[in-house]
Enzyme design. Structure first.
Site, short mmCIF file in Angstrom:
data_model
loop_
_atom_site.label_atom_id
_atom_site.label_comp_id
_atom_site.label_asym_id
_atom_site.label_seq_id
_atom_site.Cartn_x
_atom_site.Cartn_y
_atom_site.Cartn_z
N HIS A 132 0.92 -1.24 0.05
CA HIS A 132 0.17 -0.03 0.00
C HIS A 132 0.79 1.28 -0.09
O HIS A 132 0.56 2.24 0.58
CB HIS A 132 -0.95 0.16 1.03
CG HIS A 132 -1.75 -1.17 1.24
ND1 HIS A 132 -3.28 -0.81 0.75
CD2 HIS A 132 -1.83 -2.30 1.71
CE1 HIS A 132 -3.94 -1.98 1.14
NE2 HIS A 132 -3.20 -2.92 1.42
N ASN A 182 -10.33 -2.78 2.63
CA ASN A 182 -10.14 -2.62 1.11
C ASN A 182 -11.42 -2.30 0.39
O ASN A 182 -12.28 -2.36 0.90
CB ASN A 182 -9.52 -4.23 0.53
CG ASN A 182 -7.94 -4.16 0.94
OD1 ASN A 182 -7.28 -3.32 1.27
ND2 ASN A 182 -7.67 -5.43 0.92
FE1 HDE Z 1 -2.61 -4.64 5.52
N1 HDE Z 1 -0.90 -3.94 5.94
N2 HDE Z 1 -2.02 -6.46 6.03
N3 HDE Z 1 -4.60 -5.60 4.95
N4 HDE Z 1 -3.35 -2.94 4.77
C1 HDE Z 1 -0.52 -2.59 5.64
O1 HDE Z 1 0.60 -1.37 7.20
C2 HDE Z 1 -0.75 -6.87 6.96
C3 HDE Z 1 -4.79 -6.79 5.12
C4 HDE Z 1 -4.67 -2.53 4.39
O2 HDE Z 1 -3.02 3.71 3.94
C5 HDE Z 1 0.92 -2.33 6.30
O3 HDE Z 1 0.85 1.12 7.32
C6 HDE Z 1 -0.95 -8.04 7.22
C7 HDE Z 1 -6.11 -6.99 4.77
C8 HDE Z 1 -4.64 -1.28 3.81
O4 HDE Z 1 -1.58 3.42 5.42
C9 HDE Z 1 1.37 -3.79 6.87
C10 HDE Z 1 -1.97 -8.57 6.74
C11 HDE Z 1 -6.70 -5.65 4.50
C12 HDE Z 1 -3.34 -0.54 4.20
C13 HDE Z 1 0.20 -4.56 6.70
C14 HDE Z 1 -2.71 -7.54 6.08
C15 HDE Z 1 -5.46 -4.67 4.59
C16 HDE Z 1 -2.45 -1.68 4.81
C17 HDE Z 1 1.91 -1.70 5.51
C18 HDE Z 1 -2.48 -10.00 6.85
C19 HDE Z 1 -8.10 -5.21 4.22
C20 HDE Z 1 -2.75 0.74 4.08
C21 HDE Z 1 1.88 -0.22 5.79
C22 HDE Z 1 -2.76 -10.73 7.82
C23 HDE Z 1 -8.79 -5.42 5.13
C24 HDE Z 1 -3.02 1.42 5.01
C25 HDE Z 1 1.26 0.01 7.02
C26 HDE Z 1 -2.42 3.11 4.70
C27 HDE Z 1 -1.06 -1.68 5.37
C28 HDE Z 1 -0.03 -5.74 7.21
C29 HDE Z 1 -3.93 -7.97 5.38
C30 HDE Z 1 -5.56 -3.42 4.21
C31 HDE Z 1 2.32 -4.25 6.80
C32 HDE Z 1 0.27 -8.64 8.13
C33 HDE Z 1 -6.99 -8.32 4.92
C34 HDE Z 1 -5.77 -0.43 3.55
O5 HDE Z 1 1.22 -3.32 8.51
#
Ligand code: HDE
Length: 763
Positions: free
Chosen positions: A116, A189
């Protein structure tokens, strides 16, 4: 017209500019010294008059102007020159001004988000409809009409920070709500399901989709071997792949996409009663996507298409809105539902559990500074408020660790919560202290609790009445690394998504699979994808295989569980839920010399009345002379404003203009592309020759503008003229692909799961 130069047009520049005079005789000297002064400058006036003769621009503050300073606030006299020994001599180390500026520049970048990375944010507010106190004690939902400040960041997942907006990708929809009980981050999302069922697979997923480690390409694309290799070995991803290969991953803009919390959460009311909820954001602008061929061209024409759209809409006061709703269900439903409500690869159709609207989100302010706000905003899924709780979704547990951890890496200090964009807007206090960049100044003697201080030293105390309380969930069981049996049905909802789409959408999905798999070089990977897809829908897999020119369909993979009958759900289709009007969209109008002024004016009025925007496109940016002899400037040239940038197009041209444009390849492409992308096209009769030259046939998606321009806008309200789309014919999706195997009434889906009649493993 005279050529515009900054000094001639910008008064703020011309007023204060004092170029060092290159015409001075000293400018020709090769000496390493200034021309020797009669005596060293002594008075203040003499000293400030010392200026080199190198010709650089000095903008000097007039009385009352803000003064340029160092980070320490020391006023700067000369911001253009380093301190040197003589004009051509070495730069001296005691130039602290230079050192400070470059030191700061060297540290400008912070690590971009691992996923992201490319995103765009805006401020706004959330307005509560009615009290939802029956459902939750969360303060944000307590009082009708109350507004809570909000910040939203939309993003793509795979691409780096500088990648293009219109890639085929899931979009992030992260919302920070600054409630009176602390910040609530709903980090969702634009797709209601996810690729994986266990957080431990997330690093693998992100590695697989991002550029390959050896070659560092492709950028922001899933059409490559590593991605499809990984997902083909993970049949649980099949449902999400269906969404990813649909037009959902090509949103027209952030304003026209839905958002989902994905996981099941809990809400608790003041009595402690708990219900499960799933969060949905519905765009009031309507749901809309673009076609793949269009997306590819948009990325070339305007890689910032999505962020520009949001910026422009907010800047002109066309504030985008989303309605927040929840699907509410209880333990009994969860037990009976054939899929596990803790499995993020599954959804609950709206037909089964209808949406309960809670309020609306309005985005009404662009950021002042991208870095300070959009880049430094730190969303954490752990940020919830009293009246809510997590469930045991194993993805959510991993996320609750990951987001906090990643913010420390990105922002470099646990004090990232003190940054203005992240700080709560309600009173707060605790005994967390010190650390890098702590800029809060705590007062009082107590930095621990419990403590017995009071009066001036009074410190915050816990509050059992309003404080956060977890749901008292009973937990028992062996500690093991196992996946629940109910997670094993990987294909039923993949099929449900497919059969819920219109013919056009299904054809686009076949097209997308064919495109992506055609970029996969390893045949076995392509085959493995098709083996999985056969379990979801045999005919669909066959059409993809045909599109790839695969002579034989590979054997179906062995499904981990029998399929469950699930009925189609209309809410899963974009085209089945067309926009209600054309508001917020953009019409591109191709104009030529001699074009009819009244028609153009009438078109502008009709488009304005609809709340849409109109941009004029012409051969030259200076514009054209209309038939009333007035000059009309263009917003864009044809090359700078290809028709992919517009929702609909119109030609307001004269006969002579049409003849001139007929010789211009870009003008022909402009029309052909809009036609191929099924856009509504308005034209003046004088423009018919141009349409003929472009080789397009006037059909039901065309409207003559000569008599009534409002008919054209009525047509635009319908979105696209899908009858023109050739994708269904190309991929042989003449009739909708349906579920021929299941009894798919709505009741069937909630009843006890029935194994499908379909064989799950085929030779
Ligand atoms: Fe994320 N995800 N994610 N994700 N995600 C990040 O956090 C992560 C997941 C989502 O505009 C990171 O700040 C793991 C689902 C958005 O700043 C990180 C898992 C959904 C954004 C991270 C998921 C998301 C992130 C990277 C699996 C939809 C952007 C930068 C368990 C519900 C937020 C940060 C923004 C960002 C980890 C799965 C949505 C690495 C470990 C499911 C919208 O922490």
């Amino acid at each position: 017209m005279s050529k515009l130069t900054p000094t001639s047009t910008d008064p703020s520049l011309s007023d204060s500019v004092s170029p060092a005079r290159a015409s001075s005789p000293a400018a020709t000297t090769s000496s390493n010294e200034f021309p020797p002064p009669a005596r060293p400058p002594q008075t203040f006036q003499e000293r400030i008059a010392v200026i080199g003769t190198g010709g650089e621009t000095h903008q000097q503050a007039k009385p009352g102007d803000p003064v340029l300073t160092t980070a320490n606030g020391m006023p700067v006299a000369d911001g253009q020159n380093s301190l040197k020994v003589g004009p051509r001599g070495p730069v001296t180390l005691n130039d602290f001004q230079l050192r400070e500026k470059i030191f700061h520049f060297d540290h400008e970048r912070i690590p971009e988000r691992v996923v992201h990375a490319r995103g765009y944010g805006a401020h706004g507010y959330f307005e509560t409809y009615d009290s939802a106190a029956d459902l939750t004690s969360a303060d944000i939902f307590a009082r009708p009409g109350e507004r809570t400040p909000a910040f939203v960041r939309f993003s793509t997942v795979a691409g780096n920070k500088g990648s293009a907006d219109m890639v085929r990708d899931v979009r992030g929809f992260a919302v920070k709500l600054y409630t009176q009980q602390g910040n609530w981050d709903l980090v969702g999302n634009n797709i209601p399901v996810f690729f994986i069922q266990d957080a431990g697979k997330f690093p693998d997923l992100a590695h697989a989709v991002k550029a390959a480690p050896d070659r560092e390409f492709p950028q922001a694309a899933s059409a490559h071997d590593n991605f499809w290799d990984f997902v083909s070995l993970l049949p649980e991803s099949t449902h999400m792949l269906m969404w990813q290969m649909s037009d959902r991953t090509l949103p027209r803009s952030f304003r026209f996409m839905e958002g989902f919390g994905v996981h099941t959460f809990r809400m608790l009311n003041a009595q402690g009663d708990s219900q499960y909820v799933k969060f949905h954001w519905k765009p009031k602008q309507g749901l809309q996507s673009v076609m793949w061929a269009e997306a590819v061209r948009i990325n070339g024409a305007d890689p910032d298409f999505h962020r520009r759209d949001l910026w422009d809409a907010i800047s002109v006061g066309d504030y985008p809105e989303w309605e927040l709703s929840v699907q509410v269900f209880n333990e009994d439903f969860a037990d009976k539902y054939p899929f596990d409500i803790l499995d993020s690869t599954k959804l609950i159709p709206e037909e089964l559990v209808p949406l309960r609207p809670l309020g609306r989100l309005v985005l009404n302010r662009t950021v002042d500074n991208f870095f300070a706000e959009t880049e430094q905003v730190a969303f954490c899924t752990q940020n919830i408020v009293p009246g809510m709780d997590f469930t045991n979704d194993p993805l959510l547990a991993g996320r609750n660790f990951s987001y906090l951890d990643t913010q420390l890496k990105r922002l470099g200090s646990p004090n990232f919560t003190q940054l203005p964009i992240n700080a709560p807007k309600c009173p707060f206090g605790n005994f967390e202290q010190d650390g890098h960049m702590s800029y809060r100044v705590p007062t009082g003697r107590a930095n621990y609790e419990p403590n017995s201080w009071s009066g001036d030293a009074a410190a915050p105390r816990e509050d059992p009445t309003t404080g956060f309380r977890e749901f008292a969930q009973n937990e028992a069981g062996q500690q093991r690394r196992v996946r629940p049996e109910k997670f094993a049905d990987h294909f039923s909802q993949a099929r449900q998504f497919l059969v819920s789409q219109t013919v056009v959408e299904q054809a686009h999905m076949v097209d997308a699979f064919v495109f992506e798999l055609s970029k996969v070089e390893t045949l076995q990977i392509r085959e493995r994808v098709l083996s999985n897809l056969r379990n979801a829908h045999e005919e669909f897999a066959q059409k993809i295989a045909d599109g790839l020119g695969m002579t034989e369909l590979p054997a179906a993979s062995v499904a981990a569980a029998p399929l469950t009958p699930v009925p189609p759900s209309a809410s899963l289709s974009i085209i089945a839920n067309p926009p209600v009007n054309f508001s917020g969209r953009k019409v591109g109008v191709l104009i030529s010399d001699g074009a009819d002024a009244p028609t153009l004016a009438a078109l502008q009025t009709s488009v304005d009345a609809e709340g849409a925007a109109l941009e004029l496109v012409a051969l030259r940016i200076g514009g054209v002379q209309l038939n009333d002899t007035k000059t009309m400037a263009a917003h864009k040239t044809i090359a700078g404003g290809p028709s992919v940038l517009f929702d609909a197009i119109a030609l307001v041209v004269s006969k002579e203009g049409a003849a001139e444009l007929s010789l211009n390849a870009a003008a022909i492409d402009w029309i052909r592309d809009a036609h191929a992308h099924c856009k509504m096209i308005g034209y003046t009769t004088d423009g018919l020759d141009l349409l003929n030259t472009a080789g397009v046939a006037v059909d039901g998606g065309y409207a003559n503008l000569d008599e009534d321009t409002s008919l054209y806008v009525n047509l635009c309200r319908e979105g696209r003229f899908w009858e023109r789309d050739t994708t269904p014919a190309t991929y042989g999706v003449a009739e909708p692909l349906v579920d021929t195997d299941s009894d798919t009434t709505a009741e069937a889906a909630i009843a006890t799961p029935q194994p499908s009649k379909k064989k799950t493993a085929k030779k």
